[in-house]
Write a protein that holds these residues in place. Structure first.
Motif, PDB file in Angstrom:
ATOM      1  N   LYS A   1      40.373  47.398  -9.843  1.00 59.56           N
ATOM      2  CA  LYS A   1      40.694  48.727  -9.307  1.00 59.56           C
ATOM      3  C   LYS A   1      42.192  49.014  -9.373  1.00 59.56           C
ATOM      4  N   THR A   2      42.486  50.261  -9.713  1.00 55.30           N
ATOM      5  CA  THR A   2      43.850  50.782  -9.656  1.00 55.30           C
ATOM      6  C   THR A   2      43.825  51.978  -8.730  1.00 55.30           C
ATOM      7  N   PHE A   3      44.749  52.006  -7.783  1.00 57.25           N
ATOM      8  CA  PHE A   3      44.777  53.024  -6.747  1.00 57.25           C
ATOM      9  C   PHE A   3      45.977  53.954  -6.908  1.00 57.25           C
ATOM     10  N   TYR A   4      45.732  55.205  -6.654  1.00 58.63           N
ATOM     11  CA  TYR A   4      46.796  56.197  -6.498  1.00 58.63           C
ATOM     12  C   TYR A   4      46.794  56.563  -5.022  1.00 58.63           C
ATOM     13  N   ILE A   5      47.936  56.472  -4.375  1.00 59.24           N
ATOM     14  CA  ILE A   5      48.006  56.792  -2.954  1.00 59.24           C
ATOM     15  C   ILE A   5      48.721  58.116  -2.786  1.00 59.24           C
ATOM     16  N   GLY A   6      47.991  59.098  -2.255  1.00 59.70           N
ATOM     17  CA  GLY A   6      48.552  60.426  -1.995  1.00 59.70           C
ATOM     18  C   GLY A   6      49.094  60.492  -0.581  1.00 59.70           C
ATOM     19  N   GLN A   7      48.885  61.621   0.060  1.00 59.70           N
ATOM     20  CA  GLN A   7      49.314  61.805   1.446  1.00 59.70           C
ATOM     21  C   GLN A   7      48.369  61.028   2.357  1.00 59.70           C
ATOM     22  N   VAL A   8      48.919  60.089   3.110  1.00 64.00           N
ATOM     23  CA  VAL A   8      48.101  59.281   4.012  1.00 64.00           C
ATOM     24  C   VAL A   8      48.718  59.251   5.400  1.00 64.00           C
ATOM     25  N   ASN A   9      47.877  59.007   6.386  1.00 64.03           N
ATOM     26  CA  ASN A   9      48.342  58.879   7.772  1.00 64.03           C
ATOM     27  C   ASN A   9      48.671  57.446   8.132  1.00 64.03           C
ATOM     28  N   PHE A  10      48.076  56.512   7.424  1.00 63.55           N
ATOM     29  CA  PHE A  10      48.277  55.090   7.686  1.00 63.55           C
ATOM     30  C   PHE A  10      49.634  54.678   7.104  1.00 63.55           C
ATOM     31  N   PRO A  11      50.323  53.701   7.687  1.00 62.87           N
ATOM     32  CA  PRO A  11      51.606  53.265   7.133  1.00 62.87           C
ATOM     33  C   PRO A  11      51.467  52.837   5.666  1.00 62.87           C
ATOM     34  N   LEU A  12      52.228  53.470   4.802  1.00 63.79           N
ATOM     35  CA  LEU A  12      52.119  53.262   3.356  1.00 63.79           C
ATOM     36  C   LEU A  12      52.353  51.802   2.960  1.00 63.79           C
ATOM     37  N   ALA A  13      53.355  51.164   3.533  1.00 57.29           N
ATOM     38  CA  ALA A  13      53.657  49.777   3.172  1.00 57.29           C
ATOM     39  C   ALA A  13      52.485  48.847   3.517  1.00 57.29           C
ATOM     40  N   THR A  14      51.860  49.074   4.655  1.00 57.56           N
ATOM     41  CA  THR A  14      50.726  48.241   5.070  1.00 57.56           C
ATOM     42  C   THR A  14      49.525  48.483   4.170  1.00 57.56           C
ATOM     43  N   LEU A  15      49.227  49.741   3.899  1.00 52.99           N
ATOM     44  CA  LEU A  15      48.100  50.086   3.026  1.00 52.99           C
ATOM     45  C   LEU A  15      48.299  49.483   1.637  1.00 52.99           C
ATOM     46  N   THR A  16      49.500  49.600   1.114  1.00 53.05           N
ATOM     47  CA  THR A  16      49.819  49.038  -0.200  1.00 53.05           C
ATOM     48  C   THR A  16      49.627  47.527  -0.196  1.00 53.05           C
ATOM     49  N   GLN A  17      50.110  46.854   0.842  1.00 56.76           N
ATOM     50  CA  GLN A  17      50.002  45.396   0.922  1.00 56.76           C
ATOM     51  C   GLN A  17      48.541  44.949   0.992  1.00 56.76           C
ATOM     52  N   VAL A  18      47.716  45.662   1.736  1.00 56.27           N
ATOM     53  CA  VAL A  18      46.286  45.318   1.820  1.00 56.27           C
ATOM     54  C   VAL A  18      45.646  45.437   0.440  1.00 56.27           C
ATOM     55  N   ILE A  19      45.928  46.520  -0.261  1.00 55.83           N
ATOM     56  CA  ILE A  19      45.360  46.722  -1.603  1.00 55.83           C
ATOM     57  C   ILE A  19      45.806  45.607  -2.547  1.00 55.83           C
ATOM     58  N   LEU A  20      47.101  45.291  -2.543  1.00 56.75           N
ATOM     59  CA  LEU A  20      47.614  44.236  -3.418  1.00 56.75           C
ATOM     60  C   LEU A  20      47.031  42.878  -3.052  1.00 56.75           C
ATOM     61  N   ASN A  21      46.891  42.586  -1.755  1.00 56.10           N
ATOM     62  CA  ASN A  21      46.314  41.307  -1.323  1.00 56.10           C
ATOM     63  C   ASN A  21      44.857  41.162  -1.728  1.00 56.10           C
ATOM     64  N   LEU A  22      44.190  42.289  -1.943  1.00 51.45           N
ATOM     65  CA  LEU A  22      42.790  42.255  -2.371  1.00 51.45           C
ATOM     66  C   LEU A  22      42.657  42.341  -3.893  1.00 51.45           C
ATOM     67  N   GLY A  23      43.783  42.183  -4.603  1.00 51.11           N
ATOM     68  CA  GLY A  23      43.751  42.135  -6.060  1.00 51.11           C
ATOM     69  C   GLY A  23      43.904  43.470  -6.753  1.00 51.11           C
ATOM     70  N   GLY A  24      44.072  44.550  -6.001  1.00 49.76           N
ATOM     71  CA  GLY A  24      44.209  45.874  -6.600  1.00 49.76           C
ATOM     72  C   GLY A  24      45.602  46.129  -7.130  1.00 49.76           C
ATOM     73  N   LYS A  25      45.706  47.196  -7.904  1.00 48.35           N
ATOM     74  CA  LYS A  25      46.991  47.634  -8.443  1.00 48.35           C
ATOM     75  C   LYS A  25      47.281  49.024  -7.892  1.00 48.35           C
ATOM     76  N   ILE A  26      48.558  49.364  -7.809  1.00 48.40           N
ATOM     77  CA  ILE A  26      48.987  50.693  -7.370  1.00 48.40           C
ATOM     78  C   ILE A  26      49.626  51.385  -8.562  1.00 48.40           C
ATOM     79  N   SER A  27      49.280  52.653  -8.759  1.00 49.09           N
ATOM     80  CA  SER A  27      49.879  53.433  -9.840  1.00 49.09           C
ATOM     81  C   SER A  27      50.478  54.720  -9.276  1.00 49.09           C
ATOM     82  N   ASP A  28      51.592  55.121  -9.854  1.00 51.86           N
ATOM     83  CA  ASP A  28      52.195  56.410  -9.503  1.00 51.86           C
ATOM     84  C   ASP A  28      51.588  57.534 -10.325  1.00 51.86           C
TER      85      ASP A  28
END
Length: 134
Positions: free
Chosen positions: A46-73
């Motif tokens: 999975k590759t994730f795009y993170i838009g406007q979120v209410n949850f802390p972005l750094a925490t959400l990003t870290q959870v995704i990365l820890n679960l093997g996901g990638k983040i894309s701009d």
């Protein structure tokens, strides 16, 4: 765990206190990381795009990365778009090539059960135009 460790006078094995029956995904994630089986993590494909979120972005990003996901701009690279609300008239979600848009809790439900839930059950509410009061 902390209270019982204090009573025992040393740190007890925290594995004995995992709530595996409530959060089986947390146990699987820990085991895959401990055994070096990171190719079996939940979001490996999975590759994730993170838009406007209410949850802390750094925490959400870290959870995704820890679960093997990638983040894309770039949304066109993403399989999943995380947002607290549906983007308005940006074309996102209207094109068959756009990834499904889900609220942040989709990530945590996936982790809890160790499966990717149906995205249609996590569709965010539409963005609304808020009128200024006069």
């Amino acid at each position: 765990w902390i209270t019982q460790s204090l009573s025992a006078g040393h740190w007890l094995n925290e594995n004995d206190f995992e709530l595996a029956h409530w959060f089986p995904g947390a146990v699987l994630s820990r085991l895959y990381h401990e055994n070096g089986k990171t190719d079996q993590l939940l979001f490996n494909s999975k590759t994730f795009y993170i838009g406007q979120v209410n949850f802390p972005l750094a925490t959400l990003t870290q959870v995704i990365l820890n679960l093997g996901g990638k983040i894309s701009d770039d949304i066109s690279d993403a399989n999943i778009h995380i947002s607290s609300s549906l983007p308005k008239s940006s074309g996102v979600g209207s094109n068959s090539h756009d990834p499904p848009v889900v609220i942040e809790t989709w990530i945590f439900d996936a982790l809890t059960q160790w499966l990717c839930p149906d995205t249609t059950k996590f569709t965010p509410p539409p963005t609304t135009n808020k009128k200024k009061s006069t």
